[in-house]
Design a protein around this motif. Structure first.
Motif, PDB file in Angstrom:
ATOM      1  N   ALA A  79      -5.372  -0.064  -5.911  1.00 34.80           N
ATOM      2  CA  ALA A  79      -5.524   0.464  -4.552  1.00 34.80           C
ATOM      3  C   ALA A  79      -6.762  -0.115  -3.867  1.00 34.80           C
ATOM      4  N   ILE A 111       0.836  -1.205   0.000  1.00 39.22           N
ATOM      5  CA  ILE A 111       0.000   0.000   0.000  1.00 39.22           C
ATOM      6  C   ILE A 111       0.871   1.255   0.000  1.00 39.22           C
ATOM      7  N   GLY A 132      -7.694   5.257  -3.879  1.00 40.94           N
ATOM      8  CA  GLY A 132      -8.159   4.558  -5.069  1.00 40.94           C
ATOM      9  C   GLY A 132      -9.291   5.286  -5.758  1.00 40.94           C
ATOM     10  N   ALA A 187      -6.320   3.717   1.819  1.00 40.30           N
ATOM     11  CA  ALA A 187      -6.076   3.109   0.508  1.00 40.30           C
ATOM     12  C   ALA A 187      -7.313   3.227  -0.385  1.00 40.30           C
TER      13      ALA A 187
END
Length: 408
Positions: free
Chosen positions: A186, A18, A86, A82
């Motif tokens: 992501a 990540i 994304g 994350a």
């Protein structure tokens, strides 16, 4: 290595992946400044301000992300970060005005900014005996996002026929497709982290133990700066961050416009800045043996000299500039782990967590301001004076660190 040993490090692997993606998306933006200017008809100051906004939101997330993790758990914060990054990446897919791109960059900055502080605390609890090794691996792997990003930009902007045929099926193909892929990965990593990591954590690792006594107040944290040596070292970190982040934001454009290198060559040299990240494993070990300041002064001095060389020798060609960029990377990356080790030792244990958050906010805030300043100066008087300013800031960091070493 048996399966049990592999499973032992799956938390580290997912956390590092990540972080790699967070660094990747951050360093994908500077090589795209030229296409941004061409596509949107904006100035250096505008793209620099947009990147400054990205970094400012990232900086502001450092302290609150740790506080929220104490309440809801590190897993939820890292997963949410994350996922937000994304979604922000996927939003870039749509052909919209420059203001929409800048807004998407702010969302990505918020998502990636929620990771680092929380990840450090999580990994230190999961790997208490091997914390240094785990954090070193986490940061080293993340830094390679900067190595891969420029090459990926070249691949997507100048795609070979086979890839171009595939990308053309996506709406808003060209460089936007890079962010589509990044956003999907992501979201996939966020889901994997949420599903996999909770079952791998030892008791108390997600939120940590409760502290005894009253919680530190804002005045307690401000009182840290009454110590002149702590305040001086914060100046070192702020001056370094300003110089480094300003350089990272505009180095590809500087190399292509001021140094007259081909765009592909400039992107490859930009990758070299991050390719030497392994030096931080050695510099951290050396600082344990020789002391923090000797290593920091050498690293900062090398970075300052290299950045000054990039300004003075701008017309010397790819080989000379490539050597200077590598030297800049060695000095910059070499300073990072020693900076963290010194801060942990210098701050009172009771205030170490919040104190680190405050210092990281300050240094990242200075780093966030740098792209806007460099873009403004570049528009006004050119890139060489702008980079001379950055070299001066790096030199200031080296001089103050040397002063702290002499008076230690």
């Amino acid at each position: 290595m048996n399966l049990g040993r592999v499973r032992e490090y799956d938390v580290l692997a997912l956390t590092a992946l990540i972080w790699f993606l967070g660094k990747f998306v951050r360093y994908a933006f500077p090589p795209l400044f030229e296409p941004f200017r061409a596509n949107y008809g904006v100035s250096n100051a505008a793209v620099g301000a947009a990147f400054s906004g990205f970094m400012a939101v990232y900086a502001l997330m450092q302290f609150p992300s740790g506080a929220v993790a104490d309440r809801v758990g590190a897993v939820r914060v890292i997963t949410a970060g994350a996922a937000v990054a994304g979604v922000g990446s996927l939003a870039i897919l749509f052909d919209a005005p420059f203001a929409a791109l800048a807004a998407a960059m702010l969302v990505i900055g918020a998502g990636t900014g929620a990771h680092k502080t929380v990840a450090i605390r999580l990994l230190s609890r999961v790997y208490p005996v091997r914390t240094g090794r785990a954090l070193g691996a986490h940061d080293t792997f993340g830094a390679f996002g900067g190595v891969v990003a420029p090459a990926a930009v070249v691949l997507f902007v100048s795609a070979p026929p086979a890839l171009d045929a595939l990308l053309s099926r996506l709406p808003g193909a060209d460089w936007r497709a890079l962010f589509v892929v990044t956003g999907l990965v992501a979201l996939g990593l966020a889901a994997a982290f949420l599903v996999r990591v909770p079952g791998r954590l030892p008791d108390g690792a997600d939120r940590g133990p409760e502290r005894d006594g009253p919680k530190p107040s804002a005045r307690d944290y401000l009182a840290l700066f009454e110590d002149r040596r702590v305040a001086a070292f914060v100046l070192v970190t702020v001056a370094f961050s300003f110089a480094y982040n300003g350089t990272v934001a505009f180095l590809p454009l500087y190399l292509s416009e001021t140094a007259a290198l081909a765009t592909t060559t400039a992107s490859l040299l930009y990758s070299a800045l991050f390719a030497v990240t392994f030096v931080q494993l050695a510099s951290g070990d050396l600082s344990d043996r020789l002391g923090r300041f000797p290593v920091m002064v050498v690293a900062l001095g090398l970075a300052a000299a290299a950045l000054a060389g990039v300004v003075a020798l701008a017309g010397s060609g790819a080989v000379v500039l490539g050597g200077l960029v590598v030297a800049l990377g060695l000095g910059s990356h070499g300073f990072r782990p020693v900076r963290g080790a010194y801060l942990v030792e210098a701050l009172p244990e009771r205030l170490a967590g919040g104190g680190l958050g405050v210092v990281r906010t300050l240094l990242m805030g200075a780093g966030a301001l740098a792209p806007a300043v460099v873009g403004f100066v570049a528009d006004a008087v050119g890139f060489r004076p702008a980079f001379a300013l950055l070299a001066g800031s790096m030199g200031l960091a080296a001089v103050v660190a040397a002063g702290l070493w002499v008076t230690e």
